[in-house]
Design a protein around this motif. Sequence first.
Motif, PDB file in Angstrom:
ATOM      1  N   THR A   3       3.537  38.047   3.162  1.00 53.15           N
ATOM      2  CA  THR A   3       3.145  37.225   4.283  1.00 53.15           C
ATOM      3  C   THR A   3       4.194  36.181   4.571  1.00 53.15           C
ATOM      4  N   ASP A   4       4.132  35.582   5.793  1.00 58.10           N
ATOM      5  CA  ASP A   4       5.083  34.523   6.129  1.00 58.10           C
ATOM      6  C   ASP A   4       4.970  33.365   5.161  1.00 58.10           C
ATOM      7  N   GLN A   5       3.742  33.010   4.788  1.00 59.90           N
ATOM      8  CA  GLN A   5       3.573  31.903   3.859  1.00 59.90           C
ATOM      9  C   GLN A   5       4.203  32.215   2.510  1.00 59.90           C
ATOM     10  N   ALA A   6       4.042  33.436   2.018  1.00 56.35           N
ATOM     11  CA  ALA A   6       4.630  33.803   0.734  1.00 56.35           C
ATOM     12  C   ALA A   6       6.143  33.730   0.791  1.00 56.35           C
ATOM     13  N   GLU A   7       6.747  34.166   1.893  1.00 60.17           N
ATOM     14  CA  GLU A   7       8.199  34.113   2.016  1.00 60.17           C
ATOM     15  C   GLU A   7       8.694  32.675   2.048  1.00 60.17           C
ATOM     16  N   ARG A   8       7.941  31.778   2.675  1.00 60.90           N
ATOM     17  CA  ARG A   8       8.377  30.379   2.759  1.00 60.90           C
ATOM     18  C   ARG A   8       8.242  29.663   1.424  1.00 60.90           C
ATOM     19  N   THR A   9       7.174  29.953   0.717  1.00 63.32           N
ATOM     20  CA  THR A   9       6.866  29.176  -0.480  1.00 63.32           C
ATOM     21  C   THR A   9       7.283  29.852  -1.769  1.00 63.32           C
ATOM     22  N   GLY A  10       7.544  31.168  -1.718  1.00 59.98           N
ATOM     23  CA  GLY A  10       7.826  31.887  -2.944  1.00 59.98           C
ATOM     24  C   GLY A  10       6.590  32.238  -3.741  1.00 59.98           C
ATOM     25  N   ARG A  11       5.391  31.943  -3.243  1.00 62.59           N
ATOM     26  CA  ARG A  11       4.164  32.321  -3.932  1.00 62.59           C
ATOM     27  C   ARG A  11       3.806  33.762  -3.583  1.00 62.59           C
ATOM     28  N   PRO A  12       3.218  34.477  -4.535  1.00 63.97           N
ATOM     29  CA  PRO A  12       2.931  35.890  -4.300  1.00 63.97           C
ATOM     30  C   PRO A  12       1.809  36.078  -3.297  1.00 63.97           C
ATOM     31  N   PRO A  13       1.789  37.194  -2.601  1.00 60.52           N
ATOM     32  CA  PRO A  13       0.671  37.494  -1.721  1.00 60.52           C
ATOM     33  C   PRO A  13      -0.576  37.760  -2.533  1.00 60.52           C
ATOM     34  N   SER A  14      -1.710  37.802  -1.853  1.00 61.75           N
ATOM     35  CA  SER A  14      -2.983  37.949  -2.553  1.00 61.75           C
ATOM     36  C   SER A  14      -3.234  39.377  -2.997  1.00 61.75           C
ATOM     37  N   VAL A  15      -2.505  40.353  -2.460  1.00 62.63           N
ATOM     38  CA  VAL A  15      -2.711  41.739  -2.849  1.00 62.63           C
ATOM     39  C   VAL A  15      -1.376  42.353  -3.242  1.00 62.63           C
ATOM     40  N   GLU A  16      -1.439  43.354  -4.110  1.00 62.40           N
ATOM     41  CA  GLU A  16      -0.236  44.060  -4.553  1.00 62.40           C
ATOM     42  C   GLU A  16       0.332  44.876  -3.390  1.00 62.40           C
ATOM     43  N   VAL A  17       1.651  44.807  -3.222  1.00 62.54           N
ATOM     44  CA  VAL A  17       2.276  45.545  -2.140  1.00 62.54           C
ATOM     45  C   VAL A  17       2.848  46.852  -2.671  1.00 62.54           C
ATOM     46  N   ALA A  18       2.929  47.850  -1.809  1.00 65.80           N
ATOM     47  CA  ALA A  18       3.473  49.144  -2.184  1.00 65.80           C
ATOM     48  C   ALA A  18       4.975  49.040  -2.397  1.00 65.80           C
ATOM     49  N   PRO A  19       5.556  49.926  -3.203  1.00 69.34           N
ATOM     50  CA  PRO A  19       7.007  49.894  -3.409  1.00 69.34           C
ATOM     51  C   PRO A  19       7.765  50.060  -2.097  1.00 69.34           C
ATOM     52  N   ARG A  20       8.885  49.359  -1.985  1.00 69.25           N
ATOM     53  CA  ARG A  20       9.742  49.494  -0.801  1.00 69.25           C
ATOM     54  C   ARG A  20      10.553  50.778  -0.905  1.00 69.25           C
ATOM     55  N   PRO A  21      10.941  51.351   0.225  1.00 67.79           N
ATOM     56  CA  PRO A  21      11.813  52.531   0.196  1.00 67.79           C
ATOM     57  C   PRO A  21      13.178  52.179  -0.402  1.00 67.79           C
ATOM     58  N   LEU A  22      13.761  53.130  -1.106  1.00 71.93           N
ATOM     59  CA  LEU A  22      15.094  52.918  -1.657  1.00 71.93           C
ATOM     60  C   LEU A  22      16.137  52.884  -0.549  1.00 71.93           C
ATOM     61  N   GLY A  23      17.067  51.978  -0.659  1.00 72.01           N
ATOM     62  CA  GLY A  23      18.240  51.969   0.212  1.00 72.01           C
ATOM     63  C   GLY A  23      17.998  51.549   1.640  1.00 72.01           C
ATOM     64  N   GLU A  24      16.851  50.961   1.959  1.00 68.85           N
ATOM     65  CA  GLU A  24      16.596  50.603   3.359  1.00 68.85           C
ATOM     66  C   GLU A  24      17.448  49.400   3.789  1.00 68.85           C
ATOM     67  N   TYR A  25      17.753  49.365   5.062  1.00 68.64           N
ATOM     68  CA  TYR A  25      18.483  48.239   5.649  1.00 68.64           C
ATOM     69  C   TYR A  25      17.468  47.216   6.151  1.00 68.64           C
ATOM     70  N   ARG A  26      17.681  45.954   5.794  1.00 66.84           N
ATOM     71  CA  ARG A  26      16.712  44.920   6.136  1.00 66.84           C
ATOM     72  C   ARG A  26      17.412  43.690   6.713  1.00 66.84           C
ATOM     73  N   ILE A  27      16.653  42.899   7.428  1.00 65.26           N
ATOM     74  CA  ILE A  27      17.157  41.656   8.018  1.00 65.26           C
ATOM     75  C   ILE A  27      16.498  40.487   7.298  1.00 65.26           C
ATOM     76  N   GLU A  71      17.611  46.096  -1.719  1.00 64.21           N
ATOM     77  CA  GLU A  71      17.450  44.648  -1.888  1.00 64.21           C
ATOM     78  C   GLU A  71      15.986  44.281  -1.684  1.00 64.21           C
ATOM     79  N   LEU A  72      15.516  43.357  -2.521  1.00 63.87           N
ATOM     80  CA  LEU A  72      14.094  43.013  -2.534  1.00 63.87           C
ATOM     81  C   LEU A  72      13.888  41.510  -2.458  1.00 63.87           C
ATOM     82  N   ASP A  73      12.749  41.131  -1.898  1.00 64.47           N
ATOM     83  CA  ASP A  73      12.279  39.760  -1.917  1.00 64.47           C
ATOM     84  C   ASP A  73      11.438  39.565  -3.176  1.00 64.47           C
TER      85      ASP A  73
END
Length: 350
Positions: free
Chosen positions: A2-26, A178-180
Motif C-alpha cells: 500500500t501507499d502507506q506501507a511504502e511511505r512508512t516502511g511498515r508491512p501491509p496487513s496481508v501477505e503479498v504474492a511473490p513478484r515476477p523475476l526480472g520485471e522492470y519497475r519504476i 529488485e524488491l521493496d
Amino acid sequence: MTDQAERTGRPPSVEVAPRPLGEYRIWPRSFRDRLTAPLPGMRSLVRLAREGAVRPDAEGLRDVPRLPFRSGPVPTVDASTVAVTWAGHASWVVRIGGLTVLTDPVWSRRILGIPARITPVGVPWESLPPVDAVVISHNHYDHLDSPTLKRLPRDTALFVPAGLARWCRRRSFTNVTELDWWESAELRGLRFGFVPSHHWSRRSLLDTCRSLWGGWVLTGTDGQRVYFAGDSGYGHRFKEIGRRHPGIGLALLPIGAYAPRWWLGDVHMEPEEAVRAFRDLGARNMAPMHWGAFLLSAEPVLEPLIRVRAAWEEEGLARERLWDLPVGGSRVLEDVPSRDAAGATPSGWR
C-alpha cells in the motif's frame, strides 16, 4: 504494497504474492523517507575529521595476526540440508533448498576508500560451486563490489533492493529482480524475502538514498529459513521481521564497524545490540559477521568477537547456538531445535 506501507516502511496487513523475476519497475527518486535517523551533517563530518577516530590505533591493531581464519571446502549438501560458509565481512555462501546463494559477495582485496583486507577471503573463488543466485543488501562499496560481480555469468539471478536493478543491468546482467521491503520473489522453490534494515545507501556524492537498503530472508520449500541482515543499526524492525518470518533457523548478524558510537550508532550495531536483535528475531542460531576483514572503524580488531561472546553468556544463551565461525569456516544446519528464546518451537525447521 500500500501507499502507506511504502511511505512508512511498515508491512501491509496481508501477505503479498511473490513478484515476477526480472520485471522492470519504476521507483521514487529518493528513499530518504525510509531513514530511521537523519544522515550526519557537515558538523558531524568536521568533528570526525578533527578527532580522526576512523581506524584502530596501534594497540587496536596488535591482534591482527590472531584473527580467526580457516579456509576449507564448501560443504556438499542435499536439497533438504542448509549449510553456510563465511567468506569474510558480509559475504556468505549459503546452500539452501538445493541452491547456492552468495550474500553481498566481495572477493576483492581492496575496496574504495579503505585499507586492504586484513584477512584473506575464506573461500577461493575457483572452489565455489556453481552460483544460482546473489542477494545484495545495499550499494555501499563493501557490500556491492563490481569486480566480484563481473566474475559471475551474466545470467546469474541477482536479487537487489529497489532502485538498484539499473546499476546491475548496465553491467550486462540479464536476470535482475529488485524488491521493496516486505516483498518477495521465488527461484526454483526458494523464496527471497526483502526486509527492512536501519541503514542507508550511497555510492557517489549524487546518489544518496536513491536505492533502498535492507536484509534478506531465504525460505526453502520445507520452511527452513536463513536471515541475512546486511548492514543495520539496532531498532524496532527486528521484532517485525521475526513476526513476519517466524522460525528463522539462522540469523547472520553484523557485529562490527561500530566505533565511534556518536558517528555509527544509528547504522551499525555493536555486539550487545546484535544479541538483542537476535532475541527480537526469535531465531534459533546466530552467526556474527561484518568484522575482521576490513578496517572500517575505530574499535580494536578482536573486540567485536570478545564482546559478542560476553554478551551471549550474559544473556544465558546456549553456547552452541552462537556460531562464531572463523573466516572460511562452515557449519551445517542439521540439529533438531528444542525451543527458542521466547519459548516457542520454530516451525518448519529440522
